[in-house]
Write a protein that holds these residues in place. Structure first.
Motif, PDB file in Angstrom:
ATOM      1  N   TRP A 243       1.106  -1.184   0.035  1.00 52.42           N
ATOM      2  CA  TRP A 243      -0.110   0.039   0.228  1.00 52.42           C
ATOM      3  C   TRP A 243       1.084   1.030  -0.039  1.00 52.42           C
ATOM      4  CZ3 TRP A 243      -4.177  -1.421   4.749  1.00 52.42           C
ATOM      5  CH2 TRP A 243      -5.005  -1.899   4.223  1.00 52.42           C
ATOM      6  N   LYS A 246       2.911   1.761  -3.188  1.00 54.26           N
ATOM      7  CA  LYS A 246       1.612   1.756  -4.228  1.00 54.26           C
ATOM      8  C   LYS A 246       1.855   3.827  -4.144  1.00 54.26           C
ATOM      9  CE  LYS A 246      -1.087  -1.382  -6.307  1.00 54.26           C
ATOM     10  NZ  LYS A 246      -2.007  -0.537  -7.341  1.00 54.26           N
ATOM     11  N   VAL A 249       4.454   5.426  -5.417  1.00 55.66           N
ATOM     12  CA  VAL A 249       5.030   5.216  -7.005  1.00 55.66           C
ATOM     13  C   VAL A 249       3.567   6.695  -7.937  1.00 55.66           C
ATOM     14  CG1 VAL A 249       4.562   4.639  -9.090  1.00 55.66           C
ATOM     15  CG2 VAL A 249       6.274   2.995  -6.965  1.00 55.66           C
ATOM     16  N   ALA A 250       2.489   6.835  -7.030  1.00 53.51           N
ATOM     17  CA  ALA A 250       1.778   7.858  -7.081  1.00 53.51           C
ATOM     18  C   ALA A 250       2.341   9.398  -6.524  1.00 53.51           C
ATOM     19  CB  ALA A 250       0.671   7.283  -6.445  1.00 53.51           C
ATOM     20  N   PHE A 260      14.730  -4.756  -3.824  1.00 53.73           N
ATOM     21  CA  PHE A 260      12.984  -5.960  -3.172  1.00 53.73           C
ATOM     22  C   PHE A 260      12.102  -4.610  -4.323  1.00 53.73           C
ATOM     23  CE2 PHE A 260       9.025  -6.574  -1.379  1.00 53.73           C
ATOM     24  CZ  PHE A 260       9.290  -6.949  -1.175  1.00 53.73           C
ATOM     25  N   ALA A 263      12.436  -5.815  -8.027  1.00 54.08           N
ATOM     26  CA  ALA A 263      12.290  -7.404  -8.771  1.00 54.08           C
ATOM     27  C   ALA A 263      11.309  -7.779  -9.199  1.00 54.08           C
ATOM     28  CB  ALA A 263      12.575  -7.898  -7.862  1.00 54.08           C
ATOM     29  N   GLY A 265       8.951  -9.621  -9.521  1.00 48.50           N
ATOM     30  CA  GLY A 265       7.411  -9.754  -9.299  1.00 48.50           C
ATOM     31  C   GLY A 265       7.720  -8.682  -8.563  1.00 48.50           C
ATOM     32  N   ARG A 269       3.554  -6.505  -9.286  1.00 51.11           N
ATOM     33  CA  ARG A 269       2.531  -5.972  -8.545  1.00 51.11           C
ATOM     34  C   ARG A 269       2.707  -5.210  -7.717  1.00 51.11           C
ATOM     35  NH1 ARG A 269       4.118 -11.587  -6.686  1.00 51.11           N
ATOM     36  NH2 ARG A 269       5.950 -10.483  -5.879  1.00 51.11           N
ATOM     37  N   LEU A 270       3.595  -3.981  -8.321  1.00 48.15           N
ATOM     38  CA  LEU A 270       3.025  -2.332  -8.107  1.00 48.15           C
ATOM     39  C   LEU A 270       1.950  -1.749  -8.991  1.00 48.15           C
ATOM     40  CD1 LEU A 270       6.407  -1.243  -6.948  1.00 48.15           C
ATOM     41  CD2 LEU A 270       4.562  -0.903  -6.046  1.00 48.15           C
ATOM     42  N   ASN A 271       1.926  -3.362 -10.506  1.00 46.07           N
ATOM     43  CA  ASN A 271       0.749  -2.173 -11.310  1.00 46.07           C
ATOM     44  C   ASN A 271      -0.332  -3.457 -11.870  1.00 46.07           C
ATOM     45  OD1 ASN A 271       3.629  -0.392 -12.280  1.00 46.07           O
ATOM     46  ND2 ASN A 271       4.562  -1.755 -13.284  1.00 46.07           N
ATOM     47  N   ALA A 272      -0.675  -3.854 -10.469  1.00 44.54           N
ATOM     48  CA  ALA A 272      -1.976  -4.229 -10.569  1.00 44.54           C
ATOM     49  C   ALA A 272      -2.377  -4.232  -9.354  1.00 44.54           C
ATOM     50  CB  ALA A 272      -1.472  -5.157 -10.588  1.00 44.54           C
ATOM     51  N   SER A 273      -3.557  -4.350  -9.278  1.00 41.29           N
ATOM     52  CA  SER A 273      -4.842  -3.442  -8.692  1.00 41.29           C
ATOM     53  C   SER A 273      -4.450  -4.736  -7.121  1.00 41.29           C
ATOM     54  CB  SER A 273      -6.037  -4.264  -9.121  1.00 41.29           C
ATOM     55  OG  SER A 273      -6.527  -3.565  -7.622  1.00 41.29           O
ATOM     56  N   LEU A 274      -4.657  -3.383  -5.577  1.00 40.87           N
ATOM     57  CA  LEU A 274      -4.111  -3.998  -4.640  1.00 40.87           C
ATOM     58  C   LEU A 274      -5.751  -5.136  -4.641  1.00 40.87           C
ATOM     59  CD1 LEU A 274      -4.421  -1.098  -2.253  1.00 40.87           C
ATOM     60  CD2 LEU A 274      -2.817  -2.804  -2.633  1.00 40.87           C
TER      61      LEU A 274
END
Lengths: 376, 54
Positions: A243, A246, A249-250, A260, A263, A265, A269-274
């Motif tokens: 959280w 993200k 990044v926002a 970490f 990486a 993976g 996950r940073l580019n996918a929905s929570l």
């Protein structure tokens, strides 16, 4: 309106409120299942159930450790060990049978891991909230949990940011108890530790109340369900760090300096929905489930907020950050390392337990010093 | 002030987090994995607190 009319209106309003809570939970799960995926809807339902069980049965991790240390009341810790043992009976054979589809909470034992677990054990006694406990507390309107939570997330993000540096200080290979032998060793070790706590407990407080047995059974069932649905055991801390990552990044932060977060993976996950991240879903469910129980209970949300001195709030912020940071170094909190680590055969879970329990002695001493046991 | 205030703050925070996330990274249900990882034949790949970077 007459007096009897008022008396009749109150249960009617409460019934409506409770129906609304149930409907809200069902709608949230259905929406996630429909618009994100069935697996994610199931994970949210499991998370909500965790929250309902922990808040509804007033069961947790930090409180029972405190009861054992301060009053030699072992029942809560014994219930935790029972739940872990029950999960291990299913999880260790399942992991051996499906090594690709399912993964355990397995991590290396190392200096930073041990230090992290010690600090986590101390911090969780300062705010009386562990990984799951802070989420449950925040969801049920506890102001200490509410303040600690965002700093927990920031700490988890920061701890993960430098995780590789910390792990490079020295760590063993991942050591895992597998198969029938691993399960036997795990169950014998759990029985021995339970026996030790039982023996150290004050006579008259050793018997498990029905509430704790029910809580252990429910947590075990949900822990196994978590593994079967997500392919990984119940965890808390990763989601909170995600959280914050993200959020970073926002606002334009560059995470390429972190082994970490840069990486593949992590980038995925940073580019996918929570709502596709398993630990985020169970974390959100824990908050929602605890909120639901607090709103359901008579007077649950009507409790006045405690008034603590300023230093207590400062300590809450620091402890919240340390909970997140230390649990990343420790490869999990009371859930990811202790509950899920031991129940999936990871030796780091045992070392985590010993180090965090030692830290709890320190945290219990700090808590009154920072004013969290005195209201103004 | 009661817990109703703090619980409401928490609920608002969760809604704001999800709204922000959904606006930036909307989910795609057509890429969803099977309901159960167990028996799916697919490798487990979620993020976890015990995992090193992969």
């Amino acid at each position: 309106m007459s007096v009897s009319g008022v008396v009749q209106a109150k249960p009617a309003r409460q019934g409506l409120q409770r129906s609304g809570l149930l409907l809200g939970a069902l709608v949230a799960v259905a929406l996630v299942a429909l618009f994100v995926g069935l697996r994610y809807g199931l994970m949210l339902a499991i998370g909500i159930s965790f929250g309902v069980a922990l808040e509804g049965l007033r069961f947790g991790f930090a409180g029972p450790w405190r009861a054992m240390i301060l009053r030699r009341e072992p029942a809560g810790v014994l219930a935790q060990l029972l739940a872990i043992g029950l999960v291990s009976i299913a999880a260790i054979p399942l992991l051996s049978a499906s090594p690709g589809e399912l993964s355990g909470a397995q991590a290396p034992i190392g200096w930073a891991m041990i230090g992290g677990a010690f600090v986590f054990g101390a911090a969780m006694q300062v705010v009386l909230g562990c990984g799951s406990g802070t989420l449950v507390n925040a969801g049920s309107g506890n102001p200490v949990g509410l303040l600690a939570l965002p700093f927990f997330a920031l700490g988890s993000f920061a701890g993960a940011y430098g995780l590789v540096w910390w792990t490079d200080l020295g760590a063993l290979p991942i050591l895992t108890l597998r198969g029938g032998f691993g399960l036997t060793v795990t169950l014998v070790a759990l029985a021995l530790v339970a026996g030790l706590f039982w023996a150290l407990g004050k006579p008259g407080t050793r018997r498990l109340p029905a509430r704790y047995v029910v809580a252990a059974l429910i947590l075990a069932a949900l822990g196994i369900a978590n593994l079967l649905v997500a392919g990984q055991p119940w965890g808390v801390v990763y989601g909170l760090g995600l959280w914050a990552a993200k959020g970073a990044v926002a606002i334009g932060a560059d995470l390429s300096g972190s082994a970490f977060w840069s990486a593949p993976g992590s980038i995925e996950r940073l580019n996918a929905s929570l709502l596709t991240d398993y630990t985020s879903l169970t974390d959100l469910g824990l908050i929602a489930g605890a909120f639901g129980v607090a709103a359901w209970r008579n007077g649950g949300l009507a409790q006045p907020l405690p008034r603590y001195p300023a230093r207590a709030w400062v300590a809450t912020i620091i402890a919240g950050f340390l909970l997140g940071y230390s649990s990343r170094l420790a490869f999990g909190c009371n859930v990811g390392a202790f509950f899920s680590g031991i129940s999936t055969g990871s030796l780091h879970g045992w070392v985590w337990f010993a180090a965090a329990f030692a830290g709890a002695f320190v945290g219990i001493r700090i808590r009154p010093l920072v004013g969290l046991e005195t209201t103004t | 002030m009661t817990r109703r205030f703090t619980a409401t703050l928490m609920a608002v925070g969760v809604v704001a987090l999800l709204a922000l996330d959904l606006s930036r990274t909307p989910p795609n249900p057509y890429q969803a994995p099977p309901a159960f990882a167990f028996g799916s034949g697919l490798a487990a790949e979620g993020g976890f607190c015990g995992a090193l970077p992969n």
